[in-house]
Motif scaffolding. Structure first.
Motif, mmCIF file in Angstrom:
data_model
loop_
_atom_site.group_PDB
_atom_site.id
_atom_site.type_symbol
_atom_site.label_atom_id
_atom_site.label_comp_id
_atom_site.label_asym_id
_atom_site.label_seq_id
_atom_site.Cartn_x
_atom_site.Cartn_y
_atom_site.Cartn_z
ATOM 1 N N LYS A 61 0.827 -1.209 0.000
ATOM 2 C CA LYS A 61 0.000 0.000 0.000
ATOM 3 C C LYS A 61 0.857 1.253 0.000
ATOM 4 C CE LYS A 61 -3.903 -0.668 1.193
ATOM 5 N NZ LYS A 61 -5.229 -1.027 1.751
ATOM 6 N N LEU A 62 0.533 2.181 -0.893
ATOM 7 C CA LEU A 62 1.222 3.470 -1.027
ATOM 8 C C LEU A 62 0.251 4.604 -0.737
ATOM 9 C CD1 LEU A 62 3.607 5.304 -2.005
ATOM 10 C CD2 LEU A 62 2.676 5.036 -4.322
ATOM 11 N N LEU A 63 0.654 5.508 0.129
ATOM 12 C CA LEU A 63 -0.145 6.699 0.435
ATOM 13 C C LEU A 63 0.449 7.894 -0.311
ATOM 14 C CD1 LEU A 63 -2.206 8.416 2.021
ATOM 15 C CD2 LEU A 63 -0.580 8.432 3.943
ATOM 16 N N VAL A 64 -0.352 8.512 -1.165
ATOM 17 C CA VAL A 64 0.063 9.705 -1.910
ATOM 18 C C VAL A 64 -0.593 10.915 -1.265
ATOM 19 C CG1 VAL A 64 -0.086 10.927 -4.105
ATOM 20 C CG2 VAL A 64 0.408 8.476 -4.071
ATOM 21 N N ILE A 65 0.213 11.855 -0.779
ATOM 22 C CA ILE A 65 -0.312 13.058 -0.129
ATOM 23 C C ILE A 65 -0.003 14.232 -1.040
ATOM 24 C CG2 ILE A 65 -0.319 14.427 1.985
ATOM 25 C CD1 ILE A 65 1.023 11.943 3.340
ATOM 26 N N GLU A 66 -1.041 14.705 -1.741
ATOM 27 C CA GLU A 66 -0.880 15.716 -2.785
ATOM 28 C C GLU A 66 -2.206 16.458 -2.928
ATOM 29 O OE1 GLU A 66 -0.081 18.212 -5.327
ATOM 30 O OE2 GLU A 66 1.625 16.812 -5.127
ATOM 31 N N ASP A 67 -2.165 17.798 -2.836
ATOM 32 C CA ASP A 67 -3.420 18.563 -2.891
ATOM 33 C C ASP A 67 -3.893 18.824 -4.316
ATOM 34 O OD1 ASP A 67 -1.285 20.312 -3.341
ATOM 35 O OD2 ASP A 67 -2.394 22.048 -2.603
ATOM 36 N N ASP A 68 -3.074 18.553 -5.307
ATOM 37 C CA ASP A 68 -3.464 18.715 -6.708
ATOM 38 C C ASP A 68 -4.188 17.435 -7.146
ATOM 39 O OD1 ASP A 68 -3.550 18.670 -9.526
ATOM 40 O OD2 ASP A 68 -1.792 19.948 -9.679
ATOM 41 N N GLU A 69 -5.515 17.501 -7.340
ATOM 42 C CA GLU A 69 -6.286 16.308 -7.653
ATOM 43 C C GLU A 69 -5.889 15.707 -8.999
ATOM 44 O OE1 GLU A 69 -10.423 17.078 -7.309
ATOM 45 O OE2 GLU A 69 -10.344 17.477 -5.140
ATOM 46 N N LEU B 78 5.004 12.584 -0.082
ATOM 47 C CA LEU B 78 4.455 13.753 0.606
ATOM 48 C C LEU B 78 4.897 15.033 -0.082
ATOM 49 C CD1 LEU B 78 3.150 15.279 3.020
ATOM 50 C CD2 LEU B 78 5.327 14.934 4.252
ATOM 51 N N ASP B 79 3.934 15.795 -0.583
ATOM 52 C CA ASP B 79 4.196 17.137 -1.102
ATOM 53 C C ASP B 79 4.202 18.095 0.092
ATOM 54 O OD1 ASP B 79 4.375 19.520 -2.416
ATOM 55 O OD2 ASP B 79 2.402 19.413 -3.367
ATOM 56 N N LEU B 80 5.315 18.791 0.285
ATOM 57 C CA LEU B 80 5.410 19.681 1.449
ATOM 58 C C LEU B 80 4.446 20.866 1.364
ATOM 59 C CD1 LEU B 80 9.272 19.807 2.084
ATOM 60 C CD2 LEU B 80 7.535 18.550 3.368
ATOM 61 N N SER C 24 5.490 24.544 5.947
ATOM 62 C CA SER C 24 5.213 24.291 7.365
ATOM 63 C C SER C 24 4.222 23.154 7.567
ATOM 64 C CB SER C 24 4.688 25.563 8.040
ATOM 65 O OG SER C 24 3.468 25.972 7.429
ATOM 66 N N GLU C 25 3.139 23.131 6.763
ATOM 67 C CA GLU C 25 2.127 22.091 6.925
ATOM 68 C C GLU C 25 2.680 20.727 6.491
ATOM 69 O OE1 GLU C 25 -1.734 20.682 8.054
ATOM 70 O OE2 GLU C 25 -0.502 22.457 8.506
ATOM 71 N N GLY C 26 3.513 20.730 5.456
ATOM 72 C CA GLY C 26 4.115 19.476 5.012
ATOM 73 C C GLY C 26 5.024 18.874 6.073
ATOM 74 N N ALA D 256 8.490 15.494 -1.525
ATOM 75 C CA ALA D 256 8.664 16.265 -2.757
ATOM 76 C C ALA D 256 8.380 17.731 -2.471
ATOM 77 C CB ALA D 256 7.736 15.746 -3.852
ATOM 78 N N SER D 257 9.205 18.605 -3.041
ATOM 79 C CA SER D 257 8.983 20.030 -2.825
ATOM 80 C C SER D 257 9.696 20.831 -3.900
ATOM 81 C CB SER D 257 9.500 20.458 -1.455
ATOM 82 O OG SER D 257 9.377 21.860 -1.299
ATOM 83 N N GLY D 258 9.120 21.997 -4.211
ATOM 84 C CA GLY D 258 9.780 22.926 -5.121
ATOM 85 C C GLY D 258 10.315 24.127 -4.378
ATOM 86 N N HIS D 259 10.246 24.087 -3.052
ATOM 87 C CA HIS D 259 10.643 25.229 -2.229
ATOM 88 C C HIS D 259 12.050 25.015 -1.673
ATOM 89 C CE1 HIS D 259 6.470 26.706 -2.192
ATOM 90 N NE2 HIS D 259 6.122 25.437 -2.039
#
Length: 455
Positions: A7-15, A53-55, A65-67, A86-89
């Motif tokens: 099982k893989l959990l993808v945490i990403e707010d872009d649907e 996890l997208d930060l 901060s939320e990530g 994963a992050s672009g910041h």
């Protein structure tokens, strides 16, 4: 019935990206969350092994901060979760903070699906290895039999254990040949425990640690008044081992003159204490160990050939830690858990450079060196992960760029390495290796053929 997918959990707010990742990750059972609350709920209900996890999560989609808060809460609830962040910041700062916070790996946006797929696949592989290591560790402690105290998943050491199990029931003299720190005394104890003398005593003596003038009395005992200070009769190690096993560690250090008396005992199974005249029969099984080249010593006439052949009816070579495939990482995690509980509970794992350093180091001091370095690392670690510097090891240099021409080459290198390790850890059992890698047996056979690897 097919086994359930990992099982893989993808945490990403872009649907849209969520859907794309679900489609790309068909090898696994993917569940997706768009914020911290959803992620924690799925972590509790689905118990994934790996998460991406997208930060940049709401309510701070333009920050991290939320990530990072999500990362901390997930690892608090499930410390063995492998999280790929994963992050672009601020790539460097975010990567350092993520690894220090317990992330397994870091990936810079924009996302390359194939490359991220490779990272996630590696995370699942490492997670599977850790689960297998824990299972082996628990089995070794609870039900591993006479050699349960020795932790290994290496086929090289497994072969040694099988040899010792076969000779344990006999009365032949066994010589363990191996470098210092390879666990010779632990193996000798296992040999005793597996024999029909298990209810008798196990008596060990390190022949290199006792001065030459005292070694004879230590081995054979002495009568009262035999020498200055001998105020009473004392039984020696040989006599004390009667009915059990006598372990002579570093037998190559026994002085030549004393070898004559030891040979007489080995041949006749009787001793005379120092200062005594009475012949005392002793029923004992002899196990010896040495790191010396006894053949060379025989040629130099510093070790008796007739004694050697009496003691070395069966010689069992003990592999070094460097020769034990995968055991450095296995033992390092064992020592980490033990020492962290005692000295630094916040330490929960290894940074990537530490894993690479553990695998690259030659371990001249064998398990003893690894144990000492892990103790130091747990004390010195400032974050949640042990780094190469904490181990006082240099992180190996990155692969030459010529090996990284394209993703196909990178994937092939990773596949070869993972397959070799899985086959080594399962003793060549293809079915178990396939399970460890999370693929089917036919798929593994195809990969073995494709990469021209031996199954």
């Amino acid at each position: 019935m097919a086994e359930p997918k990992a099982k893989l959990l993808v945490i990403e707010d872009d649907e849209g990206l969520q859907r794309q990742l679900k489609w790309a990750y068909e090898d696994w059972d993917v569940v997706a969350a768009g914020n911290r609350a959803e992620a924690i709920a799925l972590l509790r209900s689905e118990e994934p092994q790996v998460a991406t996890l997208d930060l940049g999560l709401p309510p701070d989609p333009d920050g991290t901060s939320e990530g990072f808060a999500t990362l901390a809460e997930m690892l608090r609830l499930k410390p063995d979760l492998k999280v790929v962040v994963a992050s672009g910041h601020g790539r460097r700062e975010s990567a350092q903070a993520a690894i220090a916070g317990g992330a397994w790996d870091f990936y810079q946006k924009p996302i390359d699906i194939d490359e991220l797929h490779l990272i996630v696949r590696r995370a699942f592989h490492v997670r599977a290895l850790e689960q297998e290591n824990r299972r082996l560790s628990e089995a070794g402690t609870a039900e591993g039999g006479p050699f349960g105290g020795l932790m290994t998943a290496a086929p090289e050491m497994t072969k040694t254990l099988r040899t010792l199990e076969r000779v344990a029931a006999t009365q032949v003299s066994v010589m363990l040949q191996g470098a210092s720190g390879t666990g010779k005394e632990l193996l000798a104890k296992g040999l005793h425990a597996a024999s029909d003398r298990a209810d008798g005593p196990f008596v060990a003596i390190n022949c290199a640690a006792i001065p030459e003038t005292l070694l004879e009395a230590e081995l054979f005992g002495h009568e009262k008044g035999a020498f200055t200070g001998a105020v009473k009769t004392v039984e020696g190690k040989i006599e004390l081992a009667g009915g059990g096993t006598l372990f002579l560690d570093e037998v190559g250090d026994i002085p030549l003159a004393l070898q004559v008396k030891l040979l007489r005992f080995v041949q006749e199974r009787v001793i005379e204490r120092v200062g005594g005249r009475k012949a005392i029969p002793v029923d004992v099984r002899i196990v010896t160990a040495t790191h010396r080249d006894l053949a060379a010593m025989i040629a130099e006439e510093s070790f008796r050939e007739d004694l050697y052949y009496r003691l070395a009816e069966i010689v069992v070579p003990i592999p070094t830690l460097a020769e034990r495939t995968g055991d450095a990482a296995l033992l390092a995690r064992h020592f980490l858990g033990r020492f962290a509980a005692e000295m630094n509970p916040r330490v929960a794992g290894f940074a990537p450079d530490a894993v690479a350093a553990l695998e690259a180091h030659a371990w001249p001091g064998n398990v003893r060196e690894l144990e000492n370095r892990m103790k130091r690392a747990v004390i010195m670690a400032e974050g949640k992960r042990v780094r190469a510097a904490d181990l006082d090891l240099d992180a190996p240099e990155a692969d030459d760029d010529r090996d990284l021409i394209n993703l196909k080459t990178v994937r092939e290198i990773a596949d070869r390495k993972a397959i070799r390790r899985a086959i080594a850890r399962t003793g060549g059992n293809i079915s178990n290796a396939a399970k460890l890698l999370g693929i089917s047996r036919p798929t593994l056979y195809d990969l073995l053929k494709q990469y021209e690897l031996q199954g």
